[in-house]
Design a protein around this motif. Structure first.
Motif, mmCIF file in Angstrom:
data_model
loop_
_atom_site.group_PDB
_atom_site.id
_atom_site.type_symbol
_atom_site.label_atom_id
_atom_site.label_comp_id
_atom_site.label_asym_id
_atom_site.label_seq_id
_atom_site.Cartn_x
_atom_site.Cartn_y
_atom_site.Cartn_z
ATOM 1 N N LYS A 116 -11.074 14.723 7.194
ATOM 2 C CA LYS A 116 -11.896 15.853 6.879
ATOM 3 C C LYS A 116 -13.202 15.802 6.128
ATOM 4 O O LYS A 116 -14.319 16.469 6.399
ATOM 5 N N MET A 117 -12.987 15.007 5.073
ATOM 6 C CA MET A 117 -14.141 14.715 4.103
ATOM 7 C C MET A 117 -15.198 13.747 5.085
ATOM 8 O O MET A 117 -16.400 14.169 4.846
ATOM 9 N N VAL A 118 -14.850 12.842 5.562
ATOM 10 C CA VAL A 118 -15.685 12.005 6.733
ATOM 11 C C VAL A 118 -16.407 12.775 7.716
ATOM 12 O O VAL A 118 -17.709 12.676 8.059
ATOM 13 N N GLN A 119 -15.819 13.855 8.330
ATOM 14 C CA GLN A 119 -16.446 14.603 9.362
ATOM 15 C C GLN A 119 -17.494 15.612 8.719
ATOM 16 O O GLN A 119 -18.319 16.207 9.506
ATOM 17 N N SER A 120 -17.586 15.616 7.358
ATOM 18 C CA SER A 120 -18.700 16.656 6.998
ATOM 19 C C SER A 120 -20.094 15.874 6.807
ATOM 20 O O SER A 120 -20.920 16.389 6.368
ATOM 21 N N PHE A 121 -20.296 14.511 6.856
ATOM 22 C CA PHE A 121 -21.335 13.789 6.862
ATOM 23 C C PHE A 121 -21.930 13.417 8.200
ATOM 24 O O PHE A 121 -20.992 13.339 9.180
ATOM 25 N N ASP A 122 -23.111 13.505 8.577
ATOM 26 C CA ASP A 122 -23.743 13.190 9.820
ATOM 27 C C ASP A 122 -23.780 11.625 10.095
ATOM 28 O O ASP A 122 -23.721 11.370 11.318
ATOM 29 N N LEU A 123 -24.564 10.910 9.213
ATOM 30 C CA LEU A 123 -24.714 9.593 9.437
ATOM 31 C C LEU A 123 -23.572 8.711 9.347
ATOM 32 O O LEU A 123 -22.696 9.096 8.548
ATOM 33 N N SER B 171 -23.309 5.700 8.419
ATOM 34 C CA SER B 171 -23.216 4.861 7.222
ATOM 35 C C SER B 171 -23.029 5.605 5.999
ATOM 36 O O SER B 171 -22.059 5.326 5.025
ATOM 37 N N ASP B 172 -23.400 6.988 6.084
ATOM 38 C CA ASP B 172 -22.616 7.918 5.042
ATOM 39 C C ASP B 172 -21.072 8.026 5.075
ATOM 40 O O ASP B 172 -20.458 8.100 4.179
ATOM 41 N N LYS B 173 -20.866 8.267 6.301
ATOM 42 C CA LYS B 173 -19.296 8.347 6.640
ATOM 43 C C LYS B 173 -18.500 6.876 5.928
ATOM 44 O O LYS B 173 -17.700 7.188 5.421
ATOM 45 N N LYS B 174 -19.099 5.913 6.125
ATOM 46 C CA LYS B 174 -18.292 4.682 5.991
ATOM 47 C C LYS B 174 -18.396 4.597 4.266
ATOM 48 O O LYS B 174 -17.130 4.052 3.681
ATOM 49 N N ARG B 175 -19.657 5.026 3.662
ATOM 50 C CA ARG B 175 -19.604 4.962 2.421
ATOM 51 C C ARG B 175 -18.796 5.810 1.808
ATOM 52 O O ARG B 175 -17.971 5.463 0.601
ATOM 53 N N ALA B 176 -18.789 7.094 2.132
ATOM 54 C CA ALA B 176 -17.735 7.762 1.368
ATOM 55 C C ALA B 176 -16.223 7.364 1.765
ATOM 56 O O ALA B 176 -15.309 7.673 0.752
ATOM 57 N N LEU B 177 -16.057 6.985 2.930
ATOM 58 C CA LEU B 177 -14.483 6.485 3.112
ATOM 59 C C LEU B 177 -14.438 5.325 2.181
ATOM 60 O O LEU B 177 -13.327 5.284 1.661
#
Length: 370
Positions: A190-197, A199-205
Motif C-alpha cells: 500500500k505504501m509503494v502504491q502511493s508513489f508515482d515514479l 524510482s521512488d517506489k524502489k527507494r521507499a521499499l
C-alpha cells in the motif's frame, strides 16, 4: 533593474523566513497536541504500540518460516498462541510469589528497619521530634473542627479494575499483532502504491525493509539477551538461597529494558530481600553482587558483541526518554522508552533530513564504528 532584483530577493528571503517560522510554530502545536493525545488516550495507544513492537520482534521468525513454505497466517497464529501461552504460564507462576511478597511487605519493612537500626539513630530522633510537633499542633486545634475524609475505592475494587485493564491490553495487543504478522507485506504494498515514479517506489521499499530489518533484529536480539540475563540472575539467586528466585529472574529480564536504571532497581530490590533473609551482612551482599556481575557482563560484553554499537543511544537521551515515557504511560512506558528511541534513531539514520538528529541520539563512538 539591479535594485528591483535585490528587492525581490529580499522579499523572497522574508517570505521564506516567515514560512519557516510558521512551520516551526505549527510543528510545535502538533507535537503538544500529539503528546496530549498520547496521555489521555493511553488505553488505546499503549496496546497498539505494544502490538507493533511484538510484530516487529516476531517478524524475522515469520519471514524465515515463510521461506520454508509455512504460510504467514499459520506461522503468525502459532507464534501468537505460543506468546499467549508463555505469558499465561509466567503470570500463573508469578502470581503466588508476588502475592506473598506483597503480603509480607510490612514484615520485610520491619526486619529491614531492625537491620539498619544502628545507622538510622539520628534519623529516628528527627522523625520522633517531627511527630511530637505534629501531635502538639493537632491538639491545639479547636474541638469543633471536623475532618472530612473522602472515601477511596477499596483495594479489591482497584485490583479488579487494574486486572481488567491489563487483560484488555493483553488481548488487544495479541490480536492486533496477529493481524500485523499475518498481513505480511500488505502495508508495504500500500505504501509503494502511493508513489508515482518507479524510482521512488524502489527507494521507499528499500528504506522500509532496511528499517524493519534493523528494528526487528534489534528487538528480537535484545529480548533474547534479556531472557538470558533473567535466567542467569534467577540461577544466581537460587544458588545463594534467596527466596523466589524465579521472580527475581523475571524482574531482571524486564528491568533490563531500562538501561542503567533497571539494573540499579533490581540490585536494590535483591539487596533488600537479601538483608532481611540472611543473618550476616557479608552473606547478604553476595546476591546483589552476583546480580551486578551479571548485568555488567551483559552490558559491557554480550550486548555490544551481539547487537553491535551502531544502534547504541547516548545516556542523556536514554534518561530523558525513560522519564518522559514513564510520566506518559507509567511502568509500561518506561519499558518501551528505549525500543521507541531505537526506532526513532533507525528512521533518522535512513532519512537525510533527519540524520543530524539521529547522530545526536547516538553514542559518542557511533561515527567511528560505522
Amino acid at each position: 533593474m539591479a535594485e528591483v532584483e535585490k528587492k525581490e530577493e529580499e522579499v523572497a528571503a522574508i517570505e521564506m523566513s516567515m514560512r519557516r517560522r510558521t512551520f516551526r510554530v505549527l510543528l510545535g502545536i502538533f507535537l503538544i497536541l500529539f503528546v496530549y493525545a498520547l496521555y489521555f488516550a493511553k488505553d488505546f495507544f499503549l496496546p497498539v504500540v505494544l502490538a507493533f513492537m511484538l510484530a516487529l520482534t516476531l517478524s524475522p521468525i515469520v519471514r524465515v518460516l515463510s521461506w520454508r513454505g509455512v504460510p504467514a497466517p499459520l506461522s503468525a497464529t502459532l507464534l501468537v498462541l505460543v506468546s499467549f501461552t508463555g505469558l499465561s504460564i509466567m503470570g500463573f507462576l508469578l502470581s503466588g510469589p508476588v502475592l506473598d511478597l506483597v503480603n509480607d511487605a510490612p514484615k520485610i519493612g520491619r526486619e529491614l528497619r531492625e537491620r539498619v537500626s544502628e545507622i538510622r539513630g539520628p534519623l529516628t530522633r528527627f522523625v520522633e521530634a517531627s511527630e511530637e510537633i505534629e501531635n502538639v499542633t493537632e491538639s491545639g486545634n479547636e474541638p469543633d473542627v471536623q475532618k472530612v475524609v473522602i472515601a477511596q475505592p477499596g483495594i479489591v475494587s482497584r485490583a479488579a479494575g487494574n486486572l481488567l485493564s491489563f487483560g484488555t491490553t493483553v488481548a488487544v495487543t495479541l490480536v492486533l499483532s496477529l493481524f500485523l504478522l499475518a498481513s505480511g507485506s500488505l502495508f508495504y504494498e500500500k505504501m509503494v502504491q502511493s508513489f508515482d515514479l518507479m524510482s521512488d517506489k524502489k527507494r521507499a521499499l528499500r528504506v522500509v525493509y532496511d528499517v524493519e530489518r534493523e528494528i526487528s533484529r534489534y528487538l528480537l536480539t535484545v529480548a533474547l539477551i534479556n531472557s538470558g540475563l533473567g535466567v542467569a540472575v534467577g540461577l544466581c539467586c537460587w544458588a545463594v538461597g534467596l527466596p523466589t528466585p524465579f521472580v527475581w529472574g523475571v524482574a531482571a529480564a524486564l528491568l533490563n529494558f531500562l538501561p542503567y536504571v533497571g539494573s540499579l532497581i533490581g540490585i536494590v530490590l535483591v539487596g533488600i530481600i537479601s538483608v532481611v533473609t540472611f543473618d550476616t551482612l557479608a552473606t547478604a551482599m553476595v546476591a546483589p553482587l552476583l546480580y551486578f556481575a551479571c548485568t555488567a557482563i551483559e552490558g559491557q560484553f554480550v550486548t555490544p558483541l551481539v547487537v553491535g554499537r551502531r544502534l547504541e543511544i547516548n545516556a542523556v537521551a536514554i534518561f530523558i526518554a525513560i522519564a518522559f515515557w514513564s510520566w506518559l504511560w507509567g511502568f509500561a512506558g518506561a519499558l518501551l522508552a528505549v525500543p521507541i528511541l531505537v526506532i526513532v534513531k533507525v528512521f533518522c539514520d535512513n532519512f537525510e533530513v533527519m540524520r543530524s538528529f539521529g547522530n545526536f541520539l547516538g553514542a559518542q563512538h557511533t561515527n567511528d564504528t560505522e
